[in-house]
Motif scaffolding. Structure first.
Motif, short mmCIF file in Angstrom:
data_model
loop_
_atom_site.label_atom_id
_atom_site.label_comp_id
_atom_site.label_asym_id
_atom_site.label_seq_id
_atom_site.Cartn_x
_atom_site.Cartn_y
_atom_site.Cartn_z
N VAL A 88 78.59 11.88 15.65
CA VAL A 88 77.23 10.97 15.16
C VAL A 88 77.35 9.48 15.74
CG1 VAL A 88 76.56 9.88 13.11
CG2 VAL A 88 76.82 12.16 13.05
N LEU A 89 78.44 9.00 15.92
CA LEU A 89 78.69 7.63 16.18
C LEU A 89 78.43 7.57 17.90
CD1 LEU A 89 81.75 6.42 14.27
CD2 LEU A 89 79.42 5.71 14.14
N TYR A 90 78.92 8.53 18.42
CA TYR A 90 78.57 8.77 19.95
C TYR A 90 77.24 8.80 20.36
CZ TYR A 90 78.44 10.63 24.60
OH TYR A 90 77.96 10.71 26.06
N LEU A 91 76.58 10.03 19.59
CA LEU A 91 75.27 10.22 19.61
C LEU A 91 74.38 8.90 19.30
CD1 LEU A 91 74.94 13.81 18.66
CD2 LEU A 91 74.93 13.05 21.22
N THR A 92 74.60 8.30 18.37
CA THR A 92 73.83 7.07 18.11
C THR A 92 73.76 6.06 19.21
OG1 THR A 92 73.92 7.51 15.78
CG2 THR A 92 73.58 5.26 16.24
N THR A 93 75.30 5.65 19.70
CA THR A 93 75.64 4.77 20.81
C THR A 93 74.53 5.33 22.11
OG1 THR A 93 77.53 4.37 19.78
CG2 THR A 93 77.11 3.67 22.12
N THR A 98 69.86 4.68 25.68
CA THR A 98 68.53 5.17 26.33
C THR A 98 67.50 4.47 25.78
OG1 THR A 98 68.47 6.72 24.65
CG2 THR A 98 69.46 7.58 26.49
N LEU A 99 67.29 3.95 24.49
CA LEU A 99 66.22 3.04 24.21
C LEU A 99 66.08 1.68 25.09
CD1 LEU A 99 66.38 3.30 20.12
CD2 LEU A 99 64.58 4.17 21.76
N GLU A 100 67.20 1.39 25.83
CA GLU A 100 67.38 0.14 26.62
C GLU A 100 66.73 0.37 27.64
OE1 GLU A 100 71.12 -1.80 26.15
OE2 GLU A 100 71.01 -2.13 24.08
#
Length: 101
Positions: A88-93, A98-100
């Motif tokens: 979860v922490l990896y996928l959120t990061t 990718t949003l940036e």
């Protein structure tokens, strides 16, 4: 928050919570995991800073749960929880990165 649960407090003091409570409770790491994920995800989603700045905070969150595992989790399969929280922490990061782009 994560290390302050009653069961972890007894474990850090060197006592066995199952003997203290005489088996009258079913312990889960879900409160600990929800505290860690709640704080890290709130920072990841609401703080408008670069993803590289948030990586150390996510690593600290993972290290907090690793500390709970070292103390001794009463969960039946704490390794699975560790893998899930890491994912979860990896996928959120990765999602914030990718949003940036």
């Amino acid at each position: 928050c994560a290390l302050s649960t009653q069961q972890n407090g007894y474990k850090m003091l060197g006592h066995d919570p199952t003997q203290i409570f005489e088996g009258c409770f079913r312990y889960s790491d879900s409160v600990t995991i929800l505290c860690i994920l709640g704080l890290t995800q709130a920072a990841n989603m609401s703080v408008p800073i670069r993803w590289k700045v948030l990586v150390p905070m996510n690593v600290v969150g993972l290290c907090i749960y690793a500390t709970v595992l070292c103390i001794g989790s009463l969960e039946e399969a704490p390794e699975v929880n560790f893998v899930v929280i890491a994912a979860v922490l990896y996928l959120t990061t990765a999602g914030k990165r990718t949003l940036e782009l």
